[in-house]
Design an enzyme around this catalytic site. Sequence first.
Site, PDB file in Angstrom:
ATOM      1  N   GLN A 132     -73.786  29.735  44.364  1.00  0.00           N
ATOM      2  CA  GLN A 132     -74.404  29.554  43.047  1.00  0.00           C
ATOM      3  C   GLN A 132     -75.582  28.588  43.158  1.00  0.00           C
ATOM      4  OE1 GLN A 132     -73.574  31.037  40.246  1.00  0.00           O
ATOM      5  NE2 GLN A 132     -71.530  31.855  40.615  1.00  0.00           N
ATOM      6  N   TYR A 136     -64.452  40.809  42.857  1.00  0.00           N
ATOM      7  CA  TYR A 136     -65.862  40.473  43.113  1.00  0.00           C
ATOM      8  C   TYR A 136     -65.946  38.970  43.425  1.00  0.00           C
ATOM      9  CZ  TYR A 136     -66.443  44.821  40.383  1.00  0.00           C
ATOM     10  OH  TYR A 136     -66.344  46.100  39.881  1.00  0.00           O
ATOM     11  N   GLU A 171     -63.541  41.537  47.749  1.00  0.00           N
ATOM     12  CA  GLU A 171     -64.991  41.427  47.911  1.00  0.00           C
ATOM     13  C   GLU A 171     -65.448  42.487  48.923  1.00  0.00           C
ATOM     14  OE1 GLU A 171     -67.756  39.587  46.784  1.00  0.00           O
ATOM     15  OE2 GLU A 171     -68.820  40.733  48.344  1.00  0.00           O
ATOM     16  N   ASP A 217     -65.874  39.039  38.278  1.00  0.00           N
ATOM     17  CA  ASP A 217     -67.222  38.462  38.216  1.00  0.00           C
ATOM     18  C   ASP A 217     -68.186  39.431  38.900  1.00  0.00           C
ATOM     19  OD1 ASP A 217     -69.445  36.819  38.131  1.00  0.00           O
ATOM     20  OD2 ASP A 217     -68.681  35.337  39.558  1.00  0.00           O
ATOM     21  N   CYS A 266     -72.778  38.143  34.335  1.00  0.00           N
ATOM     22  CA  CYS A 266     -74.148  37.615  34.417  1.00  0.00           C
ATOM     23  C   CYS A 266     -75.107  38.522  33.648  1.00  0.00           C
ATOM     24  CB  CYS A 266     -74.573  37.440  35.876  1.00  0.00           C
ATOM     25  SG  CYS A 266     -74.417  38.917  36.848  1.00  0.00           S
TER      26      CYS A 266
HETATM   27  N1  SAH Z   1     -67.455  35.085  42.038  1.00  0.00           N
HETATM   28  C1  SAH Z   1     -68.428  34.725  43.023  1.00  0.00           C
HETATM   29  C2  SAH Z   1     -69.487  35.789  43.324  1.00  0.00           C
HETATM   30  C3  SAH Z   1     -69.950  36.684  42.230  1.00  0.00           C
HETATM   31  S1  SAH Z   1     -71.382  37.627  42.624  1.00  0.00           S
HETATM   32  C4  SAH Z   1     -69.060  33.393  42.682  1.00  0.00           C
HETATM   33  O1  SAH Z   1     -68.912  32.872  41.580  1.00  0.00           O
HETATM   34  O2  SAH Z   1     -69.731  32.814  43.535  1.00  0.00           O
HETATM   35  C5  SAH Z   1     -70.733  39.261  42.660  1.00  0.00           C
HETATM   36  C6  SAH Z   1     -70.052  39.618  43.969  1.00  0.00           C
HETATM   37  O3  SAH Z   1     -69.588  40.965  43.877  1.00  0.00           O
HETATM   38  C7  SAH Z   1     -70.968  39.585  45.195  1.00  0.00           C
HETATM   39  O4  SAH Z   1     -70.388  38.759  46.165  1.00  0.00           O
HETATM   40  C8  SAH Z   1     -70.997  41.049  45.688  1.00  0.00           C
HETATM   41  O5  SAH Z   1     -71.055  41.170  47.090  1.00  0.00           O
HETATM   42  C9  SAH Z   1     -69.683  41.567  45.159  1.00  0.00           C
HETATM   43  N2  SAH Z   1     -69.603  43.033  44.956  1.00  0.00           N
HETATM   44  C10 SAH Z   1     -70.597  43.867  44.549  1.00  0.00           C
HETATM   45  N3  SAH Z   1     -70.119  45.110  44.417  1.00  0.00           N
HETATM   46  C11 SAH Z   1     -68.796  45.074  44.736  1.00  0.00           C
HETATM   47  C12 SAH Z   1     -67.761  46.056  44.780  1.00  0.00           C
HETATM   48  N4  SAH Z   1     -68.005  47.325  44.450  1.00  0.00           N
HETATM   49  N5  SAH Z   1     -66.521  45.660  45.149  1.00  0.00           N
HETATM   50  C13 SAH Z   1     -66.260  44.366  45.462  1.00  0.00           C
HETATM   51  N6  SAH Z   1     -67.218  43.386  45.449  1.00  0.00           N
HETATM   52  C14 SAH Z   1     -68.462  43.743  45.103  1.00  0.00           C
END
Ligand code: SAH
Length: 364
Positions: free
Chosen positions: A198, A227, A248, A295, A322
């Site tokens: 972040q 995610y 993830e 997320d 977001c």
């Molecule tokens: N929760 C974390 C990251 C959120 S960003 C934080 O707060 O730091 C969203 C994340 O979703 C990214 O890491 C991206 O790689 C992942 N992502 C995107 N598409 C996805 C999918 N289909 N399945 C699982 N993860 C995914």
Amino acid sequence: MPSSGNYQKELAKKQQRVESLLEGLVSSIEPIIGADDPYHYRNKVHAAVGVQKGRIIAGTYEPGTHRIIEGGGNELENESAAEVIRDIVSIANRYHMSVYNEKTGQGLLRRILVRTADGTGQMLVVLVLGDYMFPGKKNFVKTLIGKHPEITSIVLNINRRTDSMILGDKSETVYGPGFIVDTLLGKKFSISAESFYQVNRAQAQKLYSKAIEYASLSKSDLVLDAYCGTGTIGICMSDHCRSVTGVELNPKAVSDAGHNIRKNNATNVKVVKADATKYMNENAASGMFDVVVLDPPREGTTPEFIKACAKISPSRIVYVSCNPDTLARDLKLFAGEGYKAVKACPVDMFSGTEHVETVCLLSK
Ligand code: SAH
């Protein structure tokens, strides 16, 4: 850019946007959580390097062109990082360092990336180079560390790519461990040149605290963190519940998450490398989670994820979004599956931009 009076206007506008998009979908919307300081929050600062009138300069590209605007004067960037970039440029000028030329693909210094850990004061400098040969490398590093002892690690990244990717695949650590460590809500997280992290630490802590509050965890709860990125939300929740399973897709983020789990000795957290929708479908019949946190990226989640999530039948769902447009779309689908959005709270993670983050609690 926000000026302090304008910042209140910016917050009001973001609040209004979330309220109008979520109208009729959420029972109550809390006031937006603003930043104490809306400036200089970006802990990841990047500059392109070029030559102008025989002098090396660094800055941002003028939109739509490859002309570098020196300094960029970005009010949102961490000031110490910006100062380190200015000093790297002046050392490069003093040493008559070779600069990468986009047209010929020749030359050395291409970009500078600085990441700061505001919780620990550590700083990572990444010099992106167009070539493996860096004559005078030792002296360069010594001079830079002499001027900025707060730098805790320096990495050379070799990028010969012709697309707009900032980093190439090869890196060499020339000073320190090659990564920095930051803290969020008392947990430690490693940040390397490529890691997702972040960009606004102060607001990320407020966002995660709100997600933890909404989850109202108890020691017996099994939590799914979909995610999950590098596992930050799940690890911050791990003291308050029985276990966390992160899901993830990005393999680099999954391996960083593993690293973060070990660093925090979070033995009740594991991360699975999978597509979140596929994972939900495979576990839809199990009913094994009390709380689902999701997320997703700006595109939001999928209708299949929402259907499978409802079959798992958690008592609470915490949606960290977001993008309020896709949040509104997804909340309608959740409502169709019997999950009502009880409350939501916008959080200003990116002052001075249009973006707004929202945490939302859904329950059956
Ligand atoms: N929760 C974390 C990251 C959120 S960003 C934080 O707060 O730091 C969203 C994340 O979703 C990214 O890491 C991206 O790689 C992942 N992502 C995107 N598409 C996805 C999918 N289909 N399945 C699982 N993860 C995914």
